[in-house]
Scaffold this motif. Sequence first.
Motif, PDB file in Angstrom:
ATOM      1  N   ALA A   7       0.833  -1.209   0.000  1.00 44.46           N
ATOM      2  CA  ALA A   7       0.000   0.000   0.000  1.00 44.46           C
ATOM      3  C   ALA A   7       0.865   1.256   0.000  1.00 44.46           C
ATOM      4  N   HIS A  55      -1.916  -4.881  -5.388  1.00 40.91           N
ATOM      5  CA  HIS A  55      -3.132  -5.021  -4.577  1.00 40.91           C
ATOM      6  C   HIS A  55      -3.254  -3.917  -3.526  1.00 40.91           C
ATOM      7  N   ASP A  61      -2.292  -3.512  -0.341  1.00 39.47           N
ATOM      8  CA  ASP A  61      -2.751  -3.818   1.016  1.00 39.47           C
ATOM      9  C   ASP A  61      -1.549  -3.921   1.929  1.00 39.47           C
ATOM     10  N   GLN A  62      -1.684  -4.655   3.022  1.00 40.15           N
ATOM     11  CA  GLN A  62      -0.586  -4.738   3.985  1.00 40.15           C
ATOM     12  C   GLN A  62       0.432  -5.835   3.658  1.00 40.15           C
ATOM     13  N   ARG A  63       0.168  -6.593   2.649  1.00 41.95           N
ATOM     14  CA  ARG A  63       1.113  -7.651   2.314  1.00 41.95           C
ATOM     15  C   ARG A  63       2.397  -7.054   1.718  1.00 41.95           C
TER      16      ARG A  63
END
Lengths: 130, 130
Positions: free
Chosen positions: A78, B113, B115-117
């Motif tokens: 992110a 994506h 996100d936090q990955r």
Amino acid sequence: MNISQAAVQSGVSSKAIRYYEGIGLIEPARRSDNGYRDFDDGDVHMLRFVARARGLGFSVIEVAELLALYRDRERASAQVRKVAQGAIRRIEDKVAELQSMGDTLKHLVERCHGDQRPDCPILDDLAGRH
Amino acid sequence: MNISQAAVQSGVSSKAIRYYEGIGLIEPARRSDNGYRDFDDGDVHMLRFVARARGLGFSVIEVAELLALYRDRERASAQVRKVAQGAIRRIEDKVAELQSMGDTLKHLVERCHGDQRPDCPILDDLAGRH
DNA sequence: CTTGACGTTCCAGTAACTAGAAGCCCTAAC
DNA sequence: GTTAGGGCTTCTAGTTACTGGAACGTCAAG
């Protein structure tokens, strides 16, 4: 390998490599006994990362952020996405601005007969005569 | 009128006016008894010419050329057109370059994506992993 | 007479390097 | 051995088009 080899393999000029080191974007290179900077494939890889990011319009500061995120195993995609989106917006703003300038200029050039006469719509426009 | 009035009326900042004078782009302004620069409507008009030309993407050097052509009664519109076409090409090249950068970035952001990955296609691309 | 808003000049800083000078270092040829 | 050539080092300065700020002069109002 010496700096010029690293420069060729990475696509970053020797001057730029020293500059990047000077501003702290990259770690100071190891030195050989003779005081020359010494690079390995990992360094070249990292320089290529920098070259590609710069080529994509990221500022040097953003490249530093990206390198930090790249080094950080825990980084979240992110955050990377956010940096990239900032770069995209800057690029899009710049494109819009340039296109507006270009459109106006093209319009003026179209109306300019472009011969030896001293009469010129381009100058007229710049002078504010409409 | 004083420099700040001229700045407001022309859209060129006081700093920029002094700078333009310093580099010889514009004639040194007349001075009042107190040593202040003194501008008239003609000066403001000329400053607006400069501001508009800069806004259209002409470099300061090109603006100097355009001003010379503007002052020259015998100037041919062909010369003006040439300067303008040079500016257009520079602008178009820049737009193409920026769009290419933007397209690549957008493509990468789409695949990220966000996100936090810690898995991120943007970093993968920069690192040269395809 | 003082205050504050102007004006002046000059120096530094911005972004991201590149160019060039002065001086080592290394290798190869003579 | 030394000399010529490259490459390496550091450093400063130049690029573009200004902006910000310091230090100081000037002007109008209260």
